[in-house]
Scaffold this motif. Structure first.
Motif, mmCIF file in Angstrom:
data_model
loop_
_atom_site.group_PDB
_atom_site.id
_atom_site.type_symbol
_atom_site.label_atom_id
_atom_site.label_comp_id
_atom_site.label_asym_id
_atom_site.label_seq_id
_atom_site.Cartn_x
_atom_site.Cartn_y
_atom_site.Cartn_z
ATOM 1 N N GLU A 156 75.421 117.589 102.863
ATOM 2 C CA GLU A 156 74.407 117.738 101.816
ATOM 3 C C GLU A 156 73.095 117.089 102.232
ATOM 4 N N ASP A 157 73.163 115.889 102.753
ATOM 5 C CA ASP A 157 71.951 115.185 103.181
ATOM 6 C C ASP A 157 71.250 115.928 104.316
ATOM 7 N N PHE A 158 72.031 116.455 105.243
ATOM 8 C CA PHE A 158 71.490 117.202 106.385
ATOM 9 C C PHE A 158 70.716 118.439 105.927
ATOM 10 N N ILE A 159 71.345 119.244 105.068
ATOM 11 C CA ILE A 159 70.697 120.480 104.618
ATOM 12 C C ILE A 159 69.421 120.169 103.839
ATOM 13 N N LYS A 160 69.494 119.190 102.959
ATOM 14 C CA LYS A 160 68.302 118.823 102.187
ATOM 15 C C LYS A 160 67.182 118.349 103.101
ATOM 16 N N SER A 161 67.532 117.619 104.138
ATOM 17 C CA SER A 161 66.541 117.083 105.064
ATOM 18 C C SER A 161 65.804 118.187 105.814
ATOM 19 N N VAL A 162 66.544 119.170 106.360
ATOM 20 C CA VAL A 162 65.884 120.200 107.172
ATOM 21 C C VAL A 162 65.075 121.157 106.299
ATOM 22 N N ILE A 163 65.531 121.400 105.071
ATOM 23 C CA ILE A 163 64.754 122.262 104.171
ATOM 24 C C ILE A 163 63.496 121.540 103.699
ATOM 25 N N THR A 164 63.612 120.249 103.429
ATOM 26 C CA THR A 164 62.421 119.463 103.067
ATOM 27 C C THR A 164 61.402 119.488 104.202
ATOM 28 N N TYR A 165 61.891 119.454 105.443
ATOM 29 C CA TYR A 165 60.979 119.464 106.600
ATOM 30 C C TYR A 165 60.128 120.731 106.611
ATOM 31 N N ILE A 166 60.740 121.890 106.395
ATOM 32 C CA ILE A 166 59.926 123.118 106.453
ATOM 33 C C ILE A 166 59.022 123.237 105.223
ATOM 34 N N LEU A 167 59.443 122.679 104.079
ATOM 35 C CA LEU A 167 58.554 122.674 102.915
ATOM 36 C C LEU A 167 57.313 121.832 103.182
#
Length: 466
Positions: free
Chosen positions: A249-260
């Motif tokens: 969960e933390d991983f997915i949120k992190s990479v999506i936040t990066y592209i945002l």
């Protein structure tokens, strides 16, 4: 010093050339073109005739405030060099709307369109964010072998690797192909997963991840399948299933936040493209959320954690199931959930991303840890809006005797997995991991409808053109 009124040199490809005066130039670094204004009387007609859509130019001139609408600055051109022209009669990527099918036939040129350049920049940013996340969280990057003698998924749909003569292979006394005569001395294939090998390295380095190509010879011509695709597979020693879920969960949120944070212009363009496309669809088929809102929905919401058993009860009692609206009705415990069920749970019932766990052992792989009830395993899938399953993982079976029983029940020869069993003989420990199909993530992040449009050169049945 103000950037205006200074001399600049830019290189790029012509997107449009209007009125023999305005060149829209793009170098691939952004969705935005730079307008270059040409005084056509300063340049020979022969040169201007070479400036067509697709031509590569080097332009020198002054950067000035734009007099027209649509851009803040423009270049007043003083000098032009044509690196390479593009014949307007034969150059396929003209400034008009092209179908996705046509652009797949031009996969070597489609990245020059706004849509594909945006998708590939987002893909690149996601790749960077993935490596950055694992690097910052104490993982070691592990290169799993691409040629393998094991089948991690047990699917059997693998590409063979051989140097034997296809017309006249050596045969054994029984008339079978003699793989001892082959390059590796045994039957080998292209890998479907780096997981088993990653487990070996996690049991010495603690935390590792793979990020590499994987291959499946599944004769499937759908919008969700590729024969060659990229997988991210972390494996962690001393992690149980809850810790595995926390990390995923933390991983997915992190990479999506990066592209945002880093790809907003491209995401805004892709969102508008999707909105325009959906205007032509029936209301029932349209997305409930715009692209950027959907990404924030994942990045900002706590993932709901639900057992498979709870999910089946919800689905069995749901209106779509009772009214027979599901293509695959849910009648009993043990059913393999389909995308329509997963999306119902995420989009209609819980209205947030969902992690399902503790699946029936019969529908999951042999390496997943058996629960005390003897009928479920410590598996977990992460479900997203619009796409269904995006991550699959589990706590691995670390007990030698249980793993041996599972392998025997499936009819797998222990000799094929001797080294995998060794991990349970020598210093075994609780460990976990998961797999994320990278193209599935890019598909979600860009709003594209077909997985063939989020990888540079798609490999599918009957298609390895480029």
């Amino acid at each position: 010093m103000s950037p205006l009124s200074q001399e600049v040199t830019i290189n790029g490809w012509v997107r449009t050339f209007r009125s023999n005066r305005f060149i829209a130039l793009n170098d691939g670094s952004t969705i935005n073109n730079i307008q270059c204004v040409v005084d056509f009387e300063q340049f020979p007609e022969e040169l201007l005739r070479q400036i067509n859509t697709g031509a590569a130019l080097k332009v020198k001139g002054n950067l000035v405030e734009s007099q027209g609408r649509g851009q803040k600055v423009e270049v007043q051109v003083a000098d032009i060099l044509v690196h390479g022209g593009a014949d307007p009669e034969t150059y396929p990527i003209q400034p008009k709307k092209h179908s996705m099918e046509f652009l797949r036939e031009q996969a070597h040129l489609r990245v020059r369109t706004n849509t594909f350049s945006a998708v590939m920049r987002v893909r690149s940013a996601l790749s960077f964010a993935i490596h950055q996340y694992f690097n910052q969280n104490g993982f070691y990057y592990f290169h799993a072998p691409i040629v393998t003698g094991s089948d991690a998924e047990g699917a059997g749909e693998m590409f063979r690797v051989t140097t034997l003569d296809g017309k006249n292979p050596p045969l054994t006394e029984d008339g079978e192909i003699d793989h001892k005569e082959d390059f590796f001395g045994k039957e080998t294939n292209l890998t479907v997963s780096g997981q088993l090998e990653a487990e070996a390295y996690a049991m010495g380095l603690g935390k590792v991840y793979t990020f590499g190509p994987t291959f499946r010879a599944e004769n499937s011509n759908t919008s969700r399948h590729l024969a060659e695709f990229w997988m991210i597979e972390p494996e962690m020693a001393f992690y149980d299933l809850p810790a595995n879920m926390d990390l995923a969960e933390d991983f997915i949120k992190s990479v999506i936040t990066y592209i945002l944070e880093h790809c907003m212009e491209d995401l805004e363009f892709l969102q508008q493209r999707l909105l325009d496309e959906e205007k032509t669809k029936p209301q029932a088929e349209r997305s409930e959320m715009p692209l950027i809102e959907k990404l924030r929905f994942v990045a900002d919401n706590r993932f709901m954690r639900v057992t498979y058993t709870e999910a089946v009860d919800i689905l069995r009692n749901s209106k779509p199931n009772k009214k027979k609206k599901f293509q695959y009705p849910i009648d009993e415990w043990g059913a393999d959930l389909q995308s329509e069920h997963e999306r119902f749970l995420v989009e209609k019932h819980f209205k947030c991303p969902v992690i399902l766990f503790d699946y029936p052992a019969k529908i999951k792989a042999f390496y997943m840890r058996l629960n005390e009830d003897g009928k479920t395993v410590r598996a977990m899938d992460i479900l997203f809006p619009g796409i269904g399953e995006i991550v699959g993982g589990s706590q691995r079976e670390e007990r030698l005797d249980v793993l041996q029983e599972k392998i025997a029940a499936l009819g797998i020869d222990e000799k094929e997995l001797w080294w995998y069993l060794d991990l349970r003989k020598f210093g075994t420990a609780v460990h976990s991991g998961f797999g994320l199909g990278f193209e599935r993530l890019v598909l979600f992040a860009t709003g594209m409808g077909n997985i063939r449009d989020v990888i540079p050169f798609p490999r599918t049945p009957q298609n390895a053109e480029f």
